[in-house]
Design a protein around this motif. Structure first.
Motif, PDB file in Angstrom:
ATOM      1  N   ILE A 197     -53.108 -34.480 -28.668  1.00 21.01           N
ATOM      2  CA  ILE A 197     -52.310 -33.346 -29.135  1.00 21.01           C
ATOM      3  C   ILE A 197     -51.232 -33.090 -28.097  1.00 21.01           C
ATOM      4  N   GLU A 198     -49.985 -32.935 -28.538  1.00 19.93           N
ATOM      5  CA  GLU A 198     -48.900 -32.651 -27.608  1.00 19.93           C
ATOM      6  C   GLU A 198     -48.961 -31.188 -27.182  1.00 19.93           C
ATOM      7  N   LEU A 199     -48.895 -30.960 -25.870  1.00 20.04           N
ATOM      8  CA  LEU A 199     -48.971 -29.623 -25.296  1.00 20.04           C
ATOM      9  C   LEU A 199     -47.855 -29.438 -24.283  1.00 20.04           C
ATOM     10  N   PHE A 200     -47.618 -28.181 -23.910  1.00 21.17           N
ATOM     11  CA  PHE A 200     -46.774 -27.882 -22.766  1.00 21.17           C
ATOM     12  C   PHE A 200     -47.689 -27.270 -21.722  1.00 21.17           C
ATOM     13  N   LEU A 201     -47.720 -27.880 -20.539  1.00 18.61           N
ATOM     14  CA  LEU A 201     -48.575 -27.435 -19.444  1.00 18.61           C
ATOM     15  C   LEU A 201     -47.679 -26.839 -18.376  1.00 18.61           C
ATOM     16  N   SER A 202     -47.957 -25.598 -17.985  1.00 15.96           N
ATOM     17  CA  SER A 202     -47.116 -24.923 -17.011  1.00 15.96           C
ATOM     18  C   SER A 202     -47.933 -24.345 -15.870  1.00 15.96           C
ATOM     19  N   LYS A 203     -47.404 -24.484 -14.679  1.00 20.41           N
ATOM     20  CA  LYS A 203     -47.993 -23.879 -13.489  1.00 20.41           C
ATOM     21  C   LYS A 203     -47.569 -22.411 -13.451  1.00 20.41           C
ATOM     22  N   LEU A 204     -48.505 -21.538 -13.084  1.00 23.76           N
ATOM     23  CA  LEU A 204     -48.199 -20.113 -12.992  1.00 23.76           C
ATOM     24  C   LEU A 204     -48.000 -19.725 -11.536  1.00 23.76           C
ATOM     25  N   ASP A 205     -47.027 -18.815 -11.295  1.00 24.32           N
ATOM     26  CA  ASP A 205     -46.830 -18.337  -9.926  1.00 24.32           C
ATOM     27  C   ASP A 205     -47.788 -17.182  -9.636  1.00 24.32           C
ATOM     28  N   GLU A 206     -47.646 -16.557  -8.476  1.00 27.12           N
ATOM     29  CA  GLU A 206     -48.571 -15.504  -8.061  1.00 27.12           C
ATOM     30  C   GLU A 206     -48.513 -14.259  -8.945  1.00 27.12           C
ATOM     31  N   SER A 232     -48.266 -14.572 -12.319  1.00 36.12           N
ATOM     32  CA  SER A 232     -48.638 -15.128 -13.625  1.00 36.12           C
ATOM     33  C   SER A 232     -47.431 -15.449 -14.499  1.00 36.12           C
ATOM     34  N   ASN A 233     -46.284 -15.702 -13.882  1.00 39.65           N
ATOM     35  CA  ASN A 233     -45.098 -16.147 -14.609  1.00 39.65           C
ATOM     36  C   ASN A 233     -45.062 -17.672 -14.613  1.00 39.65           C
ATOM     37  N   LEU A 234     -44.500 -18.248 -15.677  1.00 41.54           N
ATOM     38  CA  LEU A 234     -44.360 -19.700 -15.747  1.00 41.54           C
ATOM     39  C   LEU A 234     -43.371 -20.134 -14.679  1.00 41.54           C
ATOM     40  N   SER A 235     -43.758 -21.103 -13.844  1.00 45.88           N
ATOM     41  CA  SER A 235     -42.839 -21.521 -12.781  1.00 45.88           C
ATOM     42  C   SER A 235     -42.262 -22.907 -13.042  1.00 45.88           C
ATOM     43  N   VAL A 236     -43.098 -23.869 -13.377  1.00 44.22           N
ATOM     44  CA  VAL A 236     -42.648 -25.228 -13.661  1.00 44.22           C
ATOM     45  C   VAL A 236     -43.631 -25.814 -14.661  1.00 44.22           C
ATOM     46  N   GLY A 237     -43.153 -26.698 -15.532  1.00 46.37           N
ATOM     47  CA  GLY A 237     -44.057 -27.266 -16.531  1.00 46.37           C
ATOM     48  C   GLY A 237     -43.556 -28.584 -17.063  1.00 46.37           C
ATOM     49  N   GLU A 238     -44.356 -29.169 -17.942  1.00 46.66           N
ATOM     50  CA  GLU A 238     -44.007 -30.451 -18.544  1.00 46.66           C
ATOM     51  C   GLU A 238     -44.760 -30.638 -19.849  1.00 46.66           C
ATOM     52  N   LYS A 239     -44.213 -31.506 -20.710  1.00 42.47           N
ATOM     53  CA  LYS A 239     -44.914 -31.895 -21.929  1.00 42.47           C
ATOM     54  C   LYS A 239     -45.970 -32.920 -21.562  1.00 42.47           C
ATOM     55  N   VAL A 240     -47.169 -32.743 -22.110  1.00 48.02           N
ATOM     56  CA  VAL A 240     -48.277 -33.674 -21.882  1.00 48.02           C
ATOM     57  C   VAL A 240     -48.987 -33.907 -23.209  1.00 48.02           C
ATOM     58  N   SER A 241     -49.846 -34.905 -23.250  1.00 47.81           N
ATOM     59  CA  SER A 241     -50.700 -35.145 -24.413  1.00 47.81           C
ATOM     60  C   SER A 241     -52.146 -35.135 -23.951  1.00 47.81           C
ATOM     61  N   THR A 242     -53.015 -34.586 -24.779  1.00 52.28           N
ATOM     62  CA  THR A 242     -54.429 -34.541 -24.423  1.00 52.28           C
ATOM     63  C   THR A 242     -55.032 -35.938 -24.489  1.00 52.28           C
ATOM     64  N   GLU A 243     -55.996 -36.173 -23.620  1.00 49.60           N
ATOM     65  CA  GLU A 243     -56.802 -37.396 -23.658  1.00 49.60           C
ATOM     66  C   GLU A 243     -58.032 -37.149 -24.520  1.00 49.60           C
ATOM     67  N   ASN A 244     -58.616 -35.970 -24.320  1.00 53.96           N
ATOM     68  CA  ASN A 244     -59.732 -35.529 -25.158  1.00 53.96           C
ATOM     69  C   ASN A 244     -59.760 -34.014 -25.152  1.00 53.96           C
ATOM     70  N   ILE A 245     -60.543 -33.466 -26.068  1.00 60.49           N
ATOM     71  CA  ILE A 245     -60.548 -32.022 -26.263  1.00 60.49           C
ATOM     72  C   ILE A 245     -61.949 -31.568 -26.663  1.00 60.49           C
ATOM     73  N   SER A 246     -62.320 -30.352 -26.265  1.00 61.58           N
ATOM     74  CA  SER A 246     -63.601 -29.770 -26.658  1.00 61.58           C
ATOM     75  C   SER A 246     -63.434 -28.261 -26.739  1.00 61.58           C
TER      76      SER A 246
END
Length: 86
Positions: free
Chosen positions: A37-46, A48-62
């Motif tokens: 599944i295509e997702l956007f993964l973002s790092k949060l700053d202190e 809780s604001n989005l600081s940097v991110g990237e598009k990723v795809s899941t390998e597996n999910i549960s």
């Protein structure tokens, strides 16, 4: 087997680091499904604001989470936000 092992990181040669463990194997609480599944993964700053991110795809999910490969520089315990259009 008479001995249990666990994965405990990756060695400098990019192979898994494996060590013996005295704890018995515990099966996952929820099954994992190989689903991309295509997702956007973002790092949060202190704050809780989005600081940097990237598009990723899941390998597996549960029910308990997802496994993704990311190029984000994250330290153990840092918070991320996972955004999906689905």
């Amino acid at each position: 087997p008479q001995q249990d092992y666990r994965l405990c990181g990756i060695k400098e040669n990019d192979l898994w680091k494996v060590e013996e463990t005295s704890k018995p194997f515990v099966a996952r609480k929820y099954p994992r499904f190989n689903l991309s599944i295509e997702l956007f993964l973002s790092k949060l700053d202190e704050h809780s604001n989005l600081s940097v991110g990237e598009k990723v795809s899941t390998e597996n999910i549960s029910i308990g989470g997802v496994a993704v490969y990311s190029k984000l520089e994250l330290a153990l315990g840092e918070c991320v936000k996972v955004i999906s259009a689905e």
